[in-house]
Design an enzyme around this catalytic site. Structure first.
Site, PDB file in Angstrom:
ATOM      1  N   SER A   1      32.775  37.831  37.769  1.00 37.27           N
ATOM      2  CA  SER A   1      33.100  38.657  38.932  1.00 37.27           C
ATOM      3  C   SER A   1      34.126  39.748  38.658  1.00 37.27           C
ATOM      4  O   SER A   1      34.380  40.578  39.547  1.00 37.27           O
ATOM      5  CB  SER A   1      33.604  37.759  40.072  1.00 37.27           C
ATOM      6  OG  SER A   1      32.584  36.865  40.466  1.00 37.27           O
ATOM      7  N   THR A   2      34.735  39.774  37.485  1.00 41.91           N
ATOM      8  CA  THR A   2      35.624  40.892  37.159  1.00 41.91           C
ATOM      9  C   THR A   2      34.864  42.211  37.175  1.00 41.91           C
ATOM     10  O   THR A   2      35.473  43.280  37.304  1.00 41.91           O
ATOM     11  CB  THR A   2      36.271  40.692  35.774  1.00 41.91           C
ATOM     12  OG1 THR A   2      35.242  40.557  34.777  1.00 41.91           O
ATOM     13  CG2 THR A   2      37.156  39.457  35.760  1.00 41.91           C
TER      14      THR A   2
END
Length: 597
Positions: free
Chosen positions: A313-314
């Site tokens: 999710s970065t």
């Protein structure tokens, strides 16, 4: 020469006239001639004696002066003669940004033998094995007794070992002076420095060449005499590097991770302040590479550069930043987030059910896969690919390490619409933590492209604009909200206004598919958010911690607490002052608000 006659006629006639004996004149002349001859012989002898005396005095003075000179100098071992060209052994130092030594040269000795000169080969072998237990006794006996004229015993020895060999006293044991590479800080910054080894060798010296890291990348520069011994100044800060490695090591053990990496980068210049990868090694005793198995299992593997992972999710902030830049959404735009989202035979799910809609800001705060996929649909695969290319995700980083080309991102063969959606939330594209650091620095610094570097240079040139400054500020505000009320709440270090994003990605199996119980947990952040100075990327490989009655593997429970401790420790070392408005206490004094009566 005119000789005087023995019987001169004038004197003979005069003597006869006077009645004298002419023979007396002859005898007198014979006497005078003899005396003259003796006088000349004596003069010649005296001259020869004087010359011989002068010659002896000169010889004795010369010998005396030479003996005095030898007595006043250090003794040297005899060296084998050869016609080979001289070996250039001098190598420049490597220092950190403050001039502290990271790598330097140490004068030492090599030990070799000339068996024909040995008095007692058997005794020498017995004593050498006691000094160097790693030597093979049988092999030494064979080398010393089978007619060999030259045998290398040790390429480098310590002063104590040199003295012990001296005490053996055998003329067949000889020493060769040389320089060796020394890393005084041990394993600190091992993956950046890489290491060195001997190349061309002789009894008088040895060539020191780099084997990995900056030692190999700058090998020619470090050995170039034209630099006049000037050190290579890296962007690393030794103090911060040491602190990061210490915290990362403790966090890795606490979270039971297989490996870990952390990067601190200047968001404007791209200079790497710290780059750590665990497990590590001591470059003074560099281990051999693994002959088989997973390369990442080797301590030589640089996870920050060579490790290529799906970073979870970065990646979501990139999709949102691009959509903001294109004017497709605003932070308040509502996005459908009903889970699961069906696309053909594929289903995209969120970790939790976030309801039918979320704002773009809350898509980031809650880390919604569905919401991000909806935003990526607005962008389209082609524009997404071009944007990620501008951020540097489609090529190896340009960092000054020989290992950099091996960190090539893995991208889908066909950049389809479903691929673009999964890439949007961090699956389907694998990149290194260093790629992520450069991309986050680009978003944080006002939108200018950042190229990571390990060389300290006070003058840096801003890169091309990737997003506008306004988009950069909005993205930072969203990442700040992730820390204050989202998945990275443990990263809220009081006084430093941290902004960031978590990412938890299932690890890919070598045979295809994903592990169910192995993840790569990452925190990517910047601080202070009001005026970003540094980016921190911290990843843990296969972490697991037992909290609140269950095993936790997500980044919020594993990578984020370790990252918070890194920021808490290094921010003061970086010269950042905490914001008093955020602190509950100041120098041990409880802060209270003043109220008017």
């Amino acid at each position: 020469m005119i000789r005087t006659p023995l019987r001169p006629l004038a004197r003979i006639l005069s003597a006869r006239a006077k009645g004298e004996n002419p023979d007396a004149i002859e005898r007198e002349n014979i006497r005078l001639r003899g005396e003259a001859i003796r006088e000349r012989a004596r003069a010649t002898a005296e001259g020869r004696l004087f010359f011989m005396g002068l010659l002896f005095v000169t010889a004795f003075l010369t010998v005396g002066l030479r003996m005095g000179t030898m007595a006043a100098t250090q003794p040297q071992e005899p060296q084998g003669a050869g016609n080979a060209p001289a070996i250039l052994a001098q190598r420049a130092d490597i220092v950190d940004r403050e001039g502290r030594v990271l790598a330097t040269n140490l004068v030492t000795h090599a030990l070799y033998a000339q068996p024909p000169m040995m008095i007692d080969p058997q005794g020498v072998a017995d004593k050498l094995v006691k000094i160097f237990p790693d030597l093979n006794h049988a092999r030494l006996i064979k080398d010393f007794t089978t007619g060999r004229k030259f045998v290398w015993i040790k390429k480098k020895i310590s002063p104590e070992q040199l003295q012990a060999v001296h005490d053996i006293g055998d003329p067949g044991l000889l020493f060769g002076p040389r320089e060796m590479r020394l890393y005084p800080n041990g394993a600190v910054a091992a993956h950046v420095l890489g290491g060195a080894r001997f190349g061309q060798e002789g009894v008088n010296s040895a060539e020191v060449i780099g084997t990995a890291g900056v030692e190999k990348a700058f090998d020619g520069w470090l050995r170039d005499p034209a630099n006049n011994g000037a050190p290579l100044k890296l962007s690393l800060d030794l103090t911060i590097q040491s602190a990061v490695e210490e915290i990362l090591s403790g966090g890795m053990r606490l979270m039971q991770a297989k490996g870990a990496t952390a990067i601190i980068m200047d968001v404007h210049s791209g200079e790497i302040i710290s780059m750590a990868s665990l497990p590590d090694f001591d470059p003074n005793d560099r281990p051999r590479p693994l002959a088989k198995g997973d390369p990442s299992d080797s301590p030589l593997f640089n996870r920050a550069v060579q490790g290529v992972y799906e970073l979870g999710s970065t990646f979501k902030i990139f999709a949102v930043a691009q959509a903001l830049e294109l004017g497709l959404v605003s932070p308040a735009t509502m996005i459908q987030t009903q889970s699961p989202m069906t696309w053909g035979r594929f289903k995209i799910r969120d970790f939790h059910n976030y309801g039918a809609q979320l704002s773009v800001t809350d898509v980031i705060v809650n880390s919604s896969n569905v919401g991000t996929a909806r935003i990526v649909q607005m962008i389209g695969p082609q524009r997404q690919r071009e944007f990620l290319d501008k951020l540097g995700f489609l090529a190896p980083t340009a960092i000054e390490l020989t290992e950099a080309p091996t960190g090539r991102p893995i991208v889908p063969a066909k950049w389809s619409e479903i691929s673009s959606m999964t890439i949007g939330y961090g699956h389907g594209l694998s990149a290194s933590p260093l790629h992520l650091a450069a991309a986050y620095a680009t978003i944080a610094n006002g939108g200018r492209k950042v190229t990571p570097t390990l060389i300290h240079d006070p003058k840096h040139h801003p890169g091309d604009e990737v997003v506008s400054e306004d988009v950069s500020k909005r993205a930072l505000a969203m990442m700040r909200a992730v820390v204050t009320r989202g998945t990275a709440s443990f990263a809220d270090v009081k006084g430093y206004q941290v902004a960031g994003k978590t990412g938890t990605a299932d690890k890919v199996k070598p045979t295809g598919g994903y592990y169910k119980d192995k993840v790569m947990a990452t925190f990517a952040g910047t601080f202070p958010v009001t005026d970003p100075k540094y980016v921190l990327i911290l990843s843990l490989d296969e972490p697991s911690t037992f909290v609140a009655g269950e095993d936790r593997r997500t980044a919020g429970w594993t990578a984020v607490p370790v990252a918070a401790e890194v920021i808490r420790r290094v921010a003061p070392l970086l010269g950042l002052r905490p914001d008093p408005a955020q602190l509950d206490t100041l120098d041990g004094i409880q802060l209270v608000s003043a109220k008017k009566n």
